[in-house]
Design a protein around this motif. Structure first.
Motif, PDB file in Angstrom:
ATOM      1  N   ALA A  14      26.208  37.324  27.074  1.00 19.78           N
ATOM      2  CA  ALA A  14      26.203  36.479  28.269  1.00 19.78           C
ATOM      3  C   ALA A  14      27.579  36.472  28.933  1.00 19.78           C
ATOM      4  O   ALA A  14      28.605  36.474  28.251  1.00 19.78           O
ATOM      5  N   ASP A  15      27.595  36.500  30.263  1.00 22.10           N
ATOM      6  CA  ASP A  15      28.848  36.472  31.016  1.00 22.10           C
ATOM      7  C   ASP A  15      28.704  35.424  32.126  1.00 22.10           C
ATOM      8  O   ASP A  15      28.427  35.742  33.271  1.00 22.10           O
ATOM      9  N   PRO A  16      28.883  34.150  31.761  1.00 18.31           N
ATOM     10  CA  PRO A  16      28.657  33.065  32.733  1.00 18.31           C
ATOM     11  C   PRO A  16      29.558  33.172  33.958  1.00 18.31           C
ATOM     12  O   PRO A  16      29.124  32.887  35.077  1.00 18.31           O
ATOM     13  N   GLU A  17      30.796  33.612  33.748  1.00 16.39           N
ATOM     14  CA  GLU A  17      31.737  33.767  34.867  1.00 16.39           C
ATOM     15  C   GLU A  17      31.210  34.835  35.842  1.00 16.39           C
ATOM     16  O   GLU A  17      31.254  34.657  37.057  1.00 16.39           O
ATOM     17  N   GLY A  18      30.705  35.926  35.295  1.00 23.05           N
ATOM     18  CA  GLY A  18      30.145  36.995  36.126  1.00 23.05           C
ATOM     19  C   GLY A  18      28.928  36.508  36.905  1.00 23.05           C
ATOM     20  O   GLY A  18      28.780  36.795  38.094  1.00 23.05           O
ATOM     21  N   LYS A  19      28.077  35.758  36.240  1.00 26.82           N
ATOM     22  CA  LYS A  19      26.860  35.231  36.885  1.00 26.82           C
ATOM     23  C   LYS A  19      27.207  34.302  38.035  1.00 26.82           C
ATOM     24  O   LYS A  19      26.600  34.369  39.115  1.00 26.82           O
ATOM     25  N   ALA A  20      28.148  33.389  37.811  1.00 25.34           N
ATOM     26  CA  ALA A  20      28.551  32.441  38.859  1.00 25.34           C
ATOM     27  C   ALA A  20      29.168  33.192  40.034  1.00 25.34           C
ATOM     28  O   ALA A  20      28.923  32.879  41.203  1.00 25.34           O
ATOM     29  N   THR A  21      29.963  34.225  39.718  1.00 27.33           N
ATOM     30  CA  THR A  21      30.647  34.968  40.778  1.00 27.33           C
ATOM     31  C   THR A  21      29.658  35.755  41.627  1.00 27.33           C
ATOM     32  O   THR A  21      29.786  35.800  42.857  1.00 27.33           O
ATOM     33  N   ILE A  22      28.665  36.370  41.015  1.00 25.96           N
ATOM     34  CA  ILE A  22      27.708  37.157  41.794  1.00 25.96           C
ATOM     35  C   ILE A  22      26.931  36.225  42.726  1.00 25.96           C
ATOM     36  O   ILE A  22      26.670  36.575  43.886  1.00 25.96           O
TER      37      ILE A  22
END
Lengths: 80, 80
Positions: A14-22
């Protein structure tokens, strides 16, 4: 001697930072962005003249402190 | 099209993460480490066939969201 260590999460984690950024990028109109992933870029300066020994040392630092080998992969390159 | 964005703090700005890490590395015996600085490595995947347009888009994303141009410098490279 200067080295750059690039640390990335292993695929599938999981990459929560990546998800929020996209999501934010899509909201801003960058709708052709398909994937974003976050990692670390660490620059380490070592007082050494032996490149092989210095590389081994940076690798040991990654294993022991800088990276989490279970969840992250890393790459070391000499930059100076 | 895949791009890696490497974001680094501008020289002279405080880097508390780097300072804490260099202390830990010295404690672990890596006493020849002279400097450590932390940055981000972001990989962005864009659905595009025009490299110039995609690069311009990634640059705009950095200015608008991903980097803080006042405190950080960034570099974009195509990786796929």
């Amino acid at each position: 001697m200067k080295f750059r260590i690039t640390i990335e999460r292993k695929p599938g984690l999981a990459d929560p930072e990546g998800k929020a950024t996209i999501r934010s990028l899509h909201d801003l109109g960058y709708t052709d962005v398909q994937h974003v992933s976050f990692g670390k870029a660490i620059v380490v300066d070592i007082d050494s003249t032996d490149e092989t020994a210095a590389l081994d040392e940076v690798d040991a630092m990654c294993q022991q402190l800088l990276a989490n080998p279970v969840m992250e992969s890393y790459r070391i390159e000499r930059i100076g």
